[in-house]
Design a protein around this motif. Structure first.
Motif, PDB file in Angstrom:
ATOM      1  N   VAL A 104      42.146  44.700  31.235  1.00  0.00           N
ATOM      2  CA  VAL A 104      43.248  45.107  32.107  1.00  0.00           C
ATOM      3  C   VAL A 104      44.327  45.650  31.163  1.00  0.00           C
ATOM      4  O   VAL A 104      44.598  45.047  30.111  1.00  0.00           O
TER       5      VAL A 104
ATOM      6  N   GLN B  37      45.793  44.818  26.786  1.00  0.00           N
ATOM      7  CA  GLN B  37      45.345  45.635  25.659  1.00  0.00           C
ATOM      8  C   GLN B  37      46.332  45.518  24.506  1.00  0.00           C
ATOM      9  O   GLN B  37      47.497  45.196  24.698  1.00  0.00           O
TER      10      GLN B  37
ATOM     11  N   GLU C 215      43.922  33.772  34.301  1.00  0.00           N
ATOM     12  CA  GLU C 215      44.015  35.135  34.848  1.00  0.00           C
ATOM     13  C   GLU C 215      42.951  36.027  34.211  1.00  0.00           C
ATOM     14  O   GLU C 215      42.759  36.007  32.986  1.00  0.00           O
TER      15      GLU C 215
ATOM     16  N   ALA D 299      41.574  38.894  32.413  1.00  0.00           N
ATOM     17  CA  ALA D 299      42.183  39.863  31.508  1.00  0.00           C
ATOM     18  C   ALA D 299      41.228  40.993  31.154  1.00  0.00           C
ATOM     19  O   ALA D 299      41.645  42.025  30.631  1.00  0.00           O
ATOM     20  N   GLY D 300      39.942  40.822  31.448  1.00  0.00           N
ATOM     21  CA  GLY D 300      38.950  41.843  31.156  1.00  0.00           C
ATOM     22  C   GLY D 300      37.568  41.331  31.493  1.00  0.00           C
ATOM     23  O   GLY D 300      37.404  40.183  31.905  1.00  0.00           O
TER      24      GLY D 300
ATOM     25  N   ASP E 227      37.911  44.546  42.603  1.00  0.00           N
ATOM     26  CA  ASP E 227      39.306  44.476  42.150  1.00  0.00           C
ATOM     27  C   ASP E 227      39.376  44.524  40.628  1.00  0.00           C
ATOM     28  O   ASP E 227      40.231  45.213  40.056  1.00  0.00           O
ATOM     29  N   LEU E 228      38.476  43.805  39.964  1.00  0.00           N
ATOM     30  CA  LEU E 228      38.460  43.793  38.505  1.00  0.00           C
ATOM     31  C   LEU E 228      38.051  45.159  37.955  1.00  0.00           C
ATOM     32  O   LEU E 228      38.641  45.645  36.974  1.00  0.00           O
ATOM     33  N   CYS E 229      37.088  45.796  38.576  1.00  0.00           N
ATOM     34  CA  CYS E 229      36.690  47.152  38.161  1.00  0.00           C
ATOM     35  C   CYS E 229      37.859  48.117  38.273  1.00  0.00           C
ATOM     36  O   CYS E 229      38.083  48.943  37.383  1.00  0.00           O
ATOM     37  N   ARG E 230      38.606  48.014  39.355  1.00  0.00           N
ATOM     38  CA  ARG E 230      39.773  48.896  39.528  1.00  0.00           C
ATOM     39  C   ARG E 230      40.851  48.600  38.490  1.00  0.00           C
ATOM     40  O   ARG E 230      41.449  49.506  37.921  1.00  0.00           O
ATOM     41  N   ALA E 231      41.101  47.308  38.242  1.00  0.00           N
ATOM     42  CA  ALA E 231      42.154  46.923  37.299  1.00  0.00           C
ATOM     43  C   ALA E 231      41.814  47.378  35.878  1.00  0.00           C
ATOM     44  O   ALA E 231      42.683  47.877  35.165  1.00  0.00           O
ATOM     45  N   VAL E 232      40.568  47.218  35.483  1.00  0.00           N
ATOM     46  CA  VAL E 232      40.155  47.585  34.134  1.00  0.00           C
ATOM     47  C   VAL E 232      39.847  49.078  34.046  1.00  0.00           C
ATOM     48  O   VAL E 232      40.266  49.757  33.113  1.00  0.00           O
TER      49      VAL E 232
END
Length: 166
Positions: free
Chosen positions: A105, A109, A82, A84-85, A41-46
């Motif tokens: 994310v 930025q 949360e 954020a990256g 999920d984090l890979c997709r978001a970032v």
């Protein structure tokens, strides 16, 4: 297939100077052991906006092994809890550490969190006493990526066109 200009960068000494202060209250960077679902999920978001797909294409068993490997370190930037990256290093504890993923994310930025995260994680990587830390960036990455890496102390050592799956 798609052709991308890939820039390989290296850092041969740890960051110098004072530890970069958090640009926002409550920003925390810590190494975390992520489960597969949260990691993806984090890979997709970032990485979604810049077309990161290497990890998404890996077999789950292979990716779980990589996440469990003691030489893989993932540092997560959290703001108010949360994510954020994040930053992912491979080969920690060896001569050359690879910075594999680094990013924020999109909603986070433009707030100076990237340089803050990068400073914190590079200091953590250099605490393992490698001879150098390296990465590659390409034309799909964020337009400011290479400049952020240069300000952190990375120098380009090679550039070449490479072909990747589309």
């Amino acid at each position: 297939m798609v052709d991308l200009l890939v820039t390989y960068m290296e850092m041969s000494a740890p960051p110098q100077g004072v530890l970069r202060a958090s640009p926002l209250p409550g920003a925390i960077v810590a190494r975390e052991r992520l489960d597969l679902s949260f990691y993806l999920d984090l890979c997709r978001a970032v990485g979604g906006p810049v077309q990161w797909d290497q990890r998404l294409r890996m077999a789950e068993a292979e990716l779980e092994m990589r996440l469990a490997d003691d030489a893989t370190h993932i540092h997560v930037l959290r703001l108010g809890g949360e994510a954020a990256g994040f930053c992912e290093f491979n080969h920690v504890g060896q001569t050359a550490i690879e910075l594999v993923h680094f990013g924020l994310v999109p909603a986070f930025q433009g707030k100076r969190l990237g340089p803050f995260l990068l400073d914190r994680v590079l200091r953590a990587a250099w605490s393992h006493r490698p001879e150098w830390v390296w990465l590659h960036t390409d034309t799909h990455d964020h337009p400011a990526a290479q400049a952020v890496y240069e300000r952190a102390g990375f120098k380009a050592y090679a550039r070449r066109m490479e072909t990747f799956p589309d």
